[in-house]
Scaffold this motif. Structure first.
Motif, PDB file in Angstrom:
ATOM      1  N   GLU A   9      -0.732  -2.833  -4.496  1.00  0.00           N
ATOM      2  CA  GLU A   9      -0.108  -3.885  -5.594  1.00  0.00           C
ATOM      3  C   GLU A   9      -0.222  -5.064  -5.165  1.00  0.00           C
ATOM      4  OE1 GLU A   9       3.777  -2.420  -6.991  1.00  0.00           O
ATOM      5  OE2 GLU A   9       3.829  -0.980  -5.234  1.00  0.00           O
ATOM      6  N   GLN A  10      -0.142  -5.848  -6.338  1.00  0.00           N
ATOM      7  CA  GLN A  10      -0.674  -7.370  -5.949  1.00  0.00           C
ATOM      8  C   GLN A  10      -1.781  -7.636  -5.001  1.00  0.00           C
ATOM      9  OE1 GLN A  10       3.163  -8.787  -4.584  1.00  0.00           O
ATOM     10  NE2 GLN A  10       4.338  -8.512  -6.444  1.00  0.00           N
ATOM     11  N   VAL A  11      -2.860  -7.062  -5.444  1.00  0.00           N
ATOM     12  CA  VAL A  11      -4.034  -7.410  -4.858  1.00  0.00           C
ATOM     13  C   VAL A  11      -4.394  -8.708  -4.528  1.00  0.00           C
ATOM     14  CG1 VAL A  11      -6.525  -7.004  -4.804  1.00  0.00           C
ATOM     15  CG2 VAL A  11      -5.078  -5.170  -5.822  1.00  0.00           C
ATOM     16  N   MET A  12      -4.749  -8.872  -3.012  1.00  0.00           N
ATOM     17  CA  MET A  12      -4.983 -10.390  -2.297  1.00  0.00           C
ATOM     18  C   MET A  12      -6.709 -10.308  -2.420  1.00  0.00           C
ATOM     19  SD  MET A  12      -1.781 -11.241  -0.136  1.00  0.00           S
ATOM     20  CE  MET A  12      -2.104  -9.957   1.016  1.00  0.00           C
ATOM     21  N   VAL A  29       0.872  -1.141   0.135  1.00  0.00           N
ATOM     22  CA  VAL A  29       0.074   0.059   0.127  1.00  0.00           C
ATOM     23  C   VAL A  29       0.843   1.381   0.115  1.00  0.00           C
ATOM     24  CG1 VAL A  29      -1.908   0.995   1.205  1.00  0.00           C
ATOM     25  CG2 VAL A  29      -1.843  -1.308   1.296  1.00  0.00           C
ATOM     26  N   SER A  30       0.493   2.212  -0.806  1.00  0.00           N
ATOM     27  CA  SER A  30       1.548   3.320  -1.040  1.00  0.00           C
ATOM     28  C   SER A  30       0.593   4.459  -1.346  1.00  0.00           C
ATOM     29  CB  SER A  30       2.585   3.279  -2.099  1.00  0.00           C
ATOM     30  OG  SER A  30       2.060   2.758  -3.081  1.00  0.00           O
ATOM     31  N   LEU A  31       0.923   5.648  -1.096  1.00  0.00           N
ATOM     32  CA  LEU A  31       0.391   6.965  -1.420  1.00  0.00           C
ATOM     33  C   LEU A  31       0.857   7.571  -2.873  1.00  0.00           C
ATOM     34  CD1 LEU A  31      -1.642   9.231   0.123  1.00  0.00           C
ATOM     35  CD2 LEU A  31       0.407  10.292   0.729  1.00  0.00           C
ATOM     36  N   VAL A  32      -0.012   7.513  -3.892  1.00  0.00           N
ATOM     37  CA  VAL A  32       0.661   8.024  -5.045  1.00  0.00           C
ATOM     38  C   VAL A  32       0.355   9.511  -5.505  1.00  0.00           C
ATOM     39  CG1 VAL A  32       0.358   5.664  -6.103  1.00  0.00           C
ATOM     40  CG2 VAL A  32      -1.849   7.359  -5.891  1.00  0.00           C
ATOM     41  N   ASN A  33      -0.649  10.010  -4.783  1.00  0.00           N
ATOM     42  CA  ASN A  33      -0.855  11.400  -5.089  1.00  0.00           C
ATOM     43  C   ASN A  33      -1.382  12.178  -3.525  1.00  0.00           C
ATOM     44  OD1 ASN A  33      -0.497  12.238  -7.553  1.00  0.00           O
ATOM     45  ND2 ASN A  33      -2.091  10.984  -8.164  1.00  0.00           N
ATOM     46  N   ASN A  34      -0.963  13.456  -3.229  1.00  0.00           N
ATOM     47  CA  ASN A  34      -1.337  14.048  -2.179  1.00  0.00           C
ATOM     48  C   ASN A  34      -1.166  15.680  -2.461  1.00  0.00           C
ATOM     49  OD1 ASN A  34      -2.059  14.801   0.383  1.00  0.00           O
ATOM     50  ND2 ASN A  34       0.103  14.639   1.294  1.00  0.00           N
ATOM     51  N   ASN A  35      -2.241  16.151  -2.953  1.00  0.00           N
ATOM     52  CA  ASN A  35      -2.309  17.424  -3.370  1.00  0.00           C
ATOM     53  C   ASN A  35      -3.611  18.163  -3.006  1.00  0.00           C
ATOM     54  OD1 ASN A  35      -3.870  17.037  -5.732  1.00  0.00           O
ATOM     55  ND2 ASN A  35      -1.602  16.345  -6.629  1.00  0.00           N
ATOM     56  N   ASN A  36      -3.891  19.210  -3.518  1.00  0.00           N
ATOM     57  CA  ASN A  36      -5.215  19.920  -3.460  1.00  0.00           C
ATOM     58  C   ASN A  36      -6.221  19.408  -3.950  1.00  0.00           C
ATOM     59  OD1 ASN A  36      -3.756  21.824  -1.550  1.00  0.00           O
ATOM     60  ND2 ASN A  36      -3.322  23.385  -3.115  1.00  0.00           N
ATOM     61  N   SER A  37      -6.125  18.632  -5.076  1.00  0.00           N
ATOM     62  CA  SER A  37      -7.051  18.020  -5.895  1.00  0.00           C
ATOM     63  C   SER A  37      -7.074  16.553  -6.008  1.00  0.00           C
ATOM     64  CB  SER A  37      -6.867  18.631  -7.525  1.00  0.00           C
ATOM     65  OG  SER A  37      -5.562  18.093  -7.976  1.00  0.00           O
ATOM     66  N   ASP A  38      -6.018  15.778  -5.314  1.00  0.00           N
ATOM     67  CA  ASP A  38      -6.182  14.439  -5.241  1.00  0.00           C
ATOM     68  C   ASP A  38      -5.529  13.861  -4.401  1.00  0.00           C
ATOM     69  OD1 ASP A  38      -6.239  12.064  -6.339  1.00  0.00           O
ATOM     70  OD2 ASP A  38      -5.142  12.137  -8.078  1.00  0.00           O
ATOM     71  N   PHE A  39      -5.963  12.925  -3.731  1.00  0.00           N
ATOM     72  CA  PHE A  39      -5.466  12.247  -2.774  1.00  0.00           C
ATOM     73  C   PHE A  39      -5.738  10.596  -2.802  1.00  0.00           C
ATOM     74  CE2 PHE A  39      -5.871  10.861   2.092  1.00  0.00           C
ATOM     75  CZ  PHE A  39      -4.406  10.880   2.068  1.00  0.00           C
TER      76      PHE A  39
END
Length: 355
Positions: free
Chosen positions: A94-97, A79-89
């Motif tokens: 990965e490798q969903v179980m 699990v990771s954070l890919v976006n953290n800004n005023n318009s997207d969080f």
């Protein structure tokens, strides 16, 4: 967990629970789809759209906090954070179980006004056969029970296919009562849940039965010539063959007779027929389930057998019948005489010469 992180989490949770007065300036959240579907083993991004700066934000999975702002609470490295800004969080898994399936919540707070958006992650697993009957060998008349077990999400269907008769049977189990020899074949198990191409595997069923002799034929033969007696037998396991003479004595190979056994038949090969070869022969075919026998006759072929000396004498007579002046007015001349008897005699000589 540090005291600062604990205070931050408590403040966030209290803010989410607090129902303050509505405000037109509060951040508006994009509507996440009700469900997101992903295949097991793939990656998925859960997006949360905003259009105004917020003071607090977090991702939760059920009651577990994944992220508060940029602080990661989850110990899962996938699990990771890919976006953290005023318009997207947005976060990425990965490798969903299968264990990742369930509700996810994106929570924000702006001007003391909490906002939440919910999404349910559905994890699909292609249908896969995990256990199936081994190839089997049974005796004719036995009952046969085959099984085929499969897993998948959603629950897969299981179908058995009969290639010989192009029949289909639904369910994990295939039952055949008192199986017959013509039902021996490969049966295919097919499982499918619409997520990926069907998974298929086959089971071979061998049906054993005692020998049945299918070809018996008497054979004419001439002295000094070749001849063959054939014995065909269908059986599973393959039959073994034996030959016997009229007196029940086993037939053995010698310089004038050879026994040739093939997969489904046995041959008696006579390379030089003599008087002793004429007679009745019995073919005996057997396997561990039983035996079968059939008799056939090697007999003298109709016609005359002549020696080399006799053939020479006949040749001289034949020349008298066919030489110059032998035919006159449609009659045959023998020693200068014309007679119908001479015609019969010469025709007989012609037949003997062709034997």
């Amino acid at each position: 967990m540090s005291c600062a992180m604990l205070r931050h989490a408590l403040a966030l949770l209290l803010a989410l629970l607090w129902k303050g007065p509505s405000s037109a300036q509060a951040a508006e959240f994009g509507h996440l789809p009700d469900n997101i579907t992903v295949l097991e083993g793939e990656s998925v991004v859960l997006r949360c759209k905003i259009d105004e700066e917020v003071t607090h934000k977090a991702w939760l999975n059920r009651s577990n906090i994944l992220f508060t702002g940029t602080d990661k609470w989850s110990l899962d490295s996938r699990v990771s954070l890919v976006n953290n800004n005023n318009s997207d969080f947005s976060i990425k898994i990965e490798q969903v179980m299968v264990a990742d399936e369930g509700p996810y919540t994106c929570s924000f707070q702006a001007r003391n006004q909490p906002r939440t958006a919910h999404v349910y992650l559905i994890v699909q697993v292609p249908a896969r056969i995990v256990n199936i009957s081994q190839d089997t060998s049974v005796n004719e008349g036995d009952d046969v029970n085959l099984f085929c077990l499969a897993v998948g999400r959603p629950e897969p269907t299981i179908t058995w296919k009969d290639f010989k008769y192009d029949l289909m049977n639904e369910g994990e189990f295939l039952e055949i009562t008192e199986i017959k020899r013509h039902q021996a074949e490969e049966f295919e198990c097919i499982t499918n849940n619409g997520v990926a191409p069907p998974d298929t595997r086959r089971v071979k069923v061998t049906v054993n039965y005692p020998p049945v002799i299918t070809e018996v034929k008497n054979m004419p033969a001439q002295l000094g010539k070749t001849a063959i007696l054939r014995c065909e037998a269908m059986a599973v396991p393959t039959a073994s063959f034996e030959w016997y003479r009229d007196d029940r004595m086993p037939v053995e190979s010698d310089n004038t007779l050879k026994i040739k056994n093939e997969k489904t038949r046995s041959l008696l090969l006579f390379t030089n027929v003599t008087e002793k070869h004429f007679g009745n022969y019995t073919c005996f075919a057997s396997n561990r389930l039983g035996a079968s026998n059939a008799s056939m006759l090697l007999f003298r072929k109709a016609g005359c057998d002549v020696t080399g000396r006799e053939r020479g004498q006949l040749l001289n007579l034949y020349r008298m019948c066919t030489g110059p002046g032998a035919v006159y007015g449609g009659a045959v001349s023998l020693n200068g005489r014309l007679s119908g008897v001479g015609l019969w005699f010469c025709l007989s000589i012609s037949v003997l010469m062709k034997v």
